[in-house]
Scaffold this motif. Structure first.
Motif, PDB file in Angstrom:
ATOM      1  N   PHE A 118       1.659   0.031   3.173  1.00  0.00           N
ATOM      2  CA  PHE A 118       2.801  -1.213   3.250  1.00  0.00           C
ATOM      3  C   PHE A 118       3.331  -1.149   4.415  1.00  0.00           C
ATOM      4  O   PHE A 118       3.374  -0.006   5.116  1.00  0.00           O
ATOM      5  CB  PHE A 118       3.689  -0.824   2.167  1.00  0.00           C
ATOM      6  CG  PHE A 118       4.447   0.408   2.132  1.00  0.00           C
ATOM      7  CD1 PHE A 118       5.525   0.725   2.499  1.00  0.00           C
ATOM      8  CD2 PHE A 118       3.594   1.515   1.191  1.00  0.00           C
ATOM      9  CE1 PHE A 118       6.273   2.008   2.366  1.00  0.00           C
ATOM     10  CE2 PHE A 118       3.927   2.864   1.201  1.00  0.00           C
ATOM     11  CZ  PHE A 118       5.353   3.157   1.829  1.00  0.00           C
ATOM     12  N   ASN A 119       4.352  -2.080   4.710  1.00  0.00           N
ATOM     13  CA  ASN A 119       5.268  -2.033   5.874  1.00  0.00           C
ATOM     14  C   ASN A 119       6.230  -3.283   5.686  1.00  0.00           C
ATOM     15  O   ASN A 119       6.194  -3.699   4.265  1.00  0.00           O
ATOM     16  CB  ASN A 119       4.802  -2.463   7.358  1.00  0.00           C
ATOM     17  CG  ASN A 119       3.818  -3.594   7.362  1.00  0.00           C
ATOM     18  OD1 ASN A 119       4.097  -4.638   6.567  1.00  0.00           O
ATOM     19  ND2 ASN A 119       2.780  -3.537   8.169  1.00  0.00           N
ATOM     20  N   ASP A 120       7.012  -3.661   6.443  1.00  0.00           N
ATOM     21  CA  ASP A 120       8.207  -4.694   5.853  1.00  0.00           C
ATOM     22  C   ASP A 120       7.633  -5.980   5.705  1.00  0.00           C
ATOM     23  O   ASP A 120       8.031  -6.925   5.137  1.00  0.00           O
ATOM     24  CB  ASP A 120       9.182  -4.878   7.072  1.00  0.00           C
ATOM     25  CG  ASP A 120       9.848  -3.677   7.535  1.00  0.00           C
ATOM     26  OD1 ASP A 120      10.048  -3.082   6.220  1.00  0.00           O
ATOM     27  OD2 ASP A 120      10.666  -3.543   8.448  1.00  0.00           O
ATOM     28  N   ARG A 121       6.134  -6.373   6.161  1.00  0.00           N
ATOM     29  CA  ARG A 121       5.700  -7.552   5.970  1.00  0.00           C
ATOM     30  C   ARG A 121       4.870  -7.677   4.464  1.00  0.00           C
ATOM     31  O   ARG A 121       4.636  -8.831   4.044  1.00  0.00           O
ATOM     32  CB  ARG A 121       4.619  -7.823   6.967  1.00  0.00           C
ATOM     33  CG  ARG A 121       5.549  -8.228   8.373  1.00  0.00           C
ATOM     34  CD  ARG A 121       4.277  -8.413   9.585  1.00  0.00           C
ATOM     35  NE  ARG A 121       3.489  -7.064   9.960  1.00  0.00           N
ATOM     36  CZ  ARG A 121       3.918  -6.146  10.831  1.00  0.00           C
ATOM     37  NH1 ARG A 121       5.271  -6.353  11.322  1.00  0.00           N
ATOM     38  NH2 ARG A 121       3.400  -5.053  11.198  1.00  0.00           N
ATOM     39  N   GLY A 122       4.511  -6.621   3.986  1.00  0.00           N
ATOM     40  CA  GLY A 122       3.788  -6.655   2.752  1.00  0.00           C
ATOM     41  C   GLY A 122       3.284  -5.360   2.263  1.00  0.00           C
ATOM     42  O   GLY A 122       3.366  -4.330   2.858  1.00  0.00           O
ATOM     43  N   THR A 123       2.597  -5.282   1.071  1.00  0.00           N
ATOM     44  CA  THR A 123       1.964  -4.178   0.673  1.00  0.00           C
ATOM     45  C   THR A 123       0.769  -4.466  -0.179  1.00  0.00           C
ATOM     46  O   THR A 123       0.307  -5.442  -0.844  1.00  0.00           O
ATOM     47  CB  THR A 123       2.955  -3.385  -0.681  1.00  0.00           C
ATOM     48  OG1 THR A 123       4.195  -3.294  -0.206  1.00  0.00           O
ATOM     49  CG2 THR A 123       2.184  -2.277  -1.413  1.00  0.00           C
ATOM     50  N   VAL A 124      -0.406  -3.876   0.131  1.00  0.00           N
ATOM     51  CA  VAL A 124      -1.561  -3.836  -0.575  1.00  0.00           C
ATOM     52  C   VAL A 124      -2.129  -2.547  -1.289  1.00  0.00           C
ATOM     53  O   VAL A 124      -1.491  -1.738  -0.914  1.00  0.00           O
ATOM     54  CB  VAL A 124      -2.709  -4.130   0.559  1.00  0.00           C
ATOM     55  CG1 VAL A 124      -2.360  -5.243   1.448  1.00  0.00           C
ATOM     56  CG2 VAL A 124      -3.119  -3.054   1.498  1.00  0.00           C
ATOM     57  N   ALA A 125      -2.770  -2.734  -2.489  1.00  0.00           N
ATOM     58  CA  ALA A 125      -3.370  -1.823  -3.084  1.00  0.00           C
ATOM     59  C   ALA A 125      -4.891  -1.726  -2.873  1.00  0.00           C
ATOM     60  O   ALA A 125      -5.578  -2.520  -2.890  1.00  0.00           O
ATOM     61  CB  ALA A 125      -3.251  -2.066  -4.569  1.00  0.00           C
ATOM     62  N   ILE A 126      -5.168  -0.284  -2.361  1.00  0.00           N
ATOM     63  CA  ILE A 126      -6.510  -0.114  -1.986  1.00  0.00           C
ATOM     64  C   ILE A 126      -6.993   1.232  -2.282  1.00  0.00           C
ATOM     65  O   ILE A 126      -6.119   2.224  -2.377  1.00  0.00           O
ATOM     66  CB  ILE A 126      -6.602  -0.493  -0.507  1.00  0.00           C
ATOM     67  CG1 ILE A 126      -8.156  -0.613  -0.173  1.00  0.00           C
ATOM     68  CG2 ILE A 126      -5.803   0.391   0.231  1.00  0.00           C
ATOM     69  CD1 ILE A 126      -8.182  -1.061   1.356  1.00  0.00           C
TER      70      ILE A 126
END
Length: 512
Positions: free
Chosen positions: A440-448
């Protein structure tokens, strides 16, 4: 030195920079080691090997070019090829890892209608101007499309977008900041149409999805990427499925409803054959019934390179490829080097421009007239590393073509979509191989899923681009699209700066 004196412009300025005469900082191997982490001895050995090997080919290609300062990387590479005298020589190189040779070049095909798109708004003349920002008074950079939709004229863009037609690309998925893209596509005052064969992330946000044919349901002339000594002919294998129509037929049907005349293929062909140069083709084309076949035959004549090399169209069509027999390997800029007086380089100075007077006139400190090392946003020295300490890279995947082929299950089974992370970065975070993580960062989050491996350096994680954006009810992208994390900006060289990105990683459950 003789090569530099005769064929290049401005090497003295570059020498002053490298030797530290300009800023008091000599650009030694030890200086470079502190920046890139490669040992000074290795840098020195590589430099000597490249400089003393004759000929030597430097293949720079585009990956690093799509970063915040990628243009400096490419300009540095071409400077090295000039310094070593490898340009225009057999076995040498003028950089450009995709080898843009003048055979079958993808940008030299024929457009219908040819020339400038008459729908484009008129702006100032840009002939001879290489500044990408000067093109933005009437256009929008590809990586800023959705920012332009959200901000419009108030944000400095040339229009307030109310209608968008997204074709031949999964834009939501494949440009920076996918969450912003989704936000723009969700606007109530934006009407969108997407011709698609699959329900891609972009199609999922469309107001209307028009079923379009795939490549197997149509014939076409094809070219290499971006060039090569052959021409392809794609032959229709199946009839369109269900209500699918090809893009041209969709455009024809809309043109008829809008009252646009002479837009159908038959009407356009009649107009084209009034051209005295093309008129002799009428008798030949009248032998064939299929309008697409007629057009492809005409296009093969209109395209100078196809016309020059393809003498038997029916054989070309049957075999699906025509290979150009080269008498000798093509060497970029050979004629410029062999006969410089009669063949100057196509630049303002007529030489290879190590120093660009045009760029100097912009007076832009982050786009200097010679190749320089310039720290960027979201690099390892950015204060943001306290919050997001890992650099994200997002290379092309082996099992997909960008986002295409993503839904083929056996390919995903063979090469799962995972995040590469070094054990030294995984252990402090309690991450083990196979754990589900949040990146993640300020732009978004991914699950992986994590792939813990020493095959990636410390401080860096890798998520291959092209996986489909799929946010859940909490905004976590379960598809783990790399562009959920990347930034929607352009570099000063005009590239989509998708390769400069800081992130943090934690276990999805119990991580801190």
């Amino acid at each position: 030195q003789e090569f530099l004196d005769k064929y290049t412009h401005g090497f003295d300025k570059y020498r002053e920079y490298v030797m530290g005469e300009e800023d008091g900082i000599p650009k030694t191997p030890e200086w470079a080691e502190k920046i890139c982490g490669v040992k000074a001895s290795i840098i020195e050995d590589l430099a000597r090997e490249y400089a003393t090997t004759k000929p030597a080919a430097l293949e720079d290609c585009q990956g690093p070019a799509r970063s915040a300062m990628g243009g400096q990387y490419n300009r540095g590479a071409i400077t090295l090829t000039a310094m070593t005298g490898n340009i225009g020589k057999p076995g040498g190189s003028a950089c450009g890892g995709l080898h843009g040779i003048p055979y079958g070049h993808m940008f030299r095909g024929i457009m219908i209608p040819p020339g400038r798109n008459t729908a484009w708004p008129k702006g100032k003349s840009l002939r001879g101007n290489i500044n990408p920002r000067d093109r933005l008074d009437t256009r929008v950079h590809v990586n800023k499309i959705f920012d332009a939709i959200l901000k419009g004229k108030a944000g400095g863009y040339p229009a307030d977008v109310k209608f968008a037609w997204f074709a031949v690309c999964d834009f939501v998925n494949q440009i920076g900041n996918a969450n912003k893209s989704a936000e723009a596509m969700s606007r109530e005052d934006l009407f969108t149409v997407v011709p698609e064969l699959w329900l891609t992330p972009t199609a999922q946000y469309a107001d209307i999805v028009l079923p379009v044919t795939g490549f197997s349901a149509r014939s076409d002339l094809t070219r290499p990427w971006p060039s090569g000594p052959y021409f392809g002919h794609m032959n229709k294998a199946i009839e369109p499925i269900g209500e699918c129509k090809d893009d041209i037929q969709i455009a024809e049907d809309l043109a008829e409803r809008l009252g646009i005349k002479n837009f159908k293929r038959e009407e356009l062909l009649e107009q084209y054959l009034k051209n005295p140069q093309l008129a002799p083709m009428k008798g030949i084309l009248d032998k064939y019934d299929d309008i697409n076949d007629k057009w492809l035959r005409l296009l093969s004549v209109m395209a100078q390179d196809v016309r020059e090399h393809v003498k038997d169209y029916d054989k070309y069509k049957k075999e699906g490829v025509h290979r150009v027999e080269l008498k000798e390997p093509y060497i970029a800029f050979k004629k410029n080097i062999d006969d410089f007086e009669n063949n100057p380089f196509p630049t303002p100075s007529g030489k290879i421009e190590i120093y660009s007077d045009q760029i100097a006139s912009w007076d832009n400190p982050i786009c200097p007239p010679i190749a320089k090392y310039i720290p960027t946003w979201e690099n390892r020295d950015d204060p943001l590393t306290e919050k997001y300490p890992l650099q994200l890279i997002s290379p092309h995947p082996r099992q997909r073509v960008h986002s295409e082929l993503y839904k083929i299950e056996w390919l995903m089974e063979a090469i799962p979509h995972r995040m590469w992370i070094n054990p030294a970065d995984a252990a402090p975070r309690g991450i083990r191989n196979g754990d589900m993580c949040l990146t993640f960062n300020d732009r978004g989050t991914v699950a992986i899923e994590a792939f813990v491996t020493k095959r990636i350096m410390t401080g860096v994680v890798c998520i291959y681009e092209g996986a489909w954006y799929n946010p859940d009810e909490n905004g976590i992208d379960r598809g783990a699209c790399a562009n959920t994390l990347t930034k929607d900006v352009m570099s000063e060289g005009g590239a989509a700066a998708l390769k400069t990105c800081l992130v943090q990683v934690k276990l999805e459950k119990g991580g801190t």
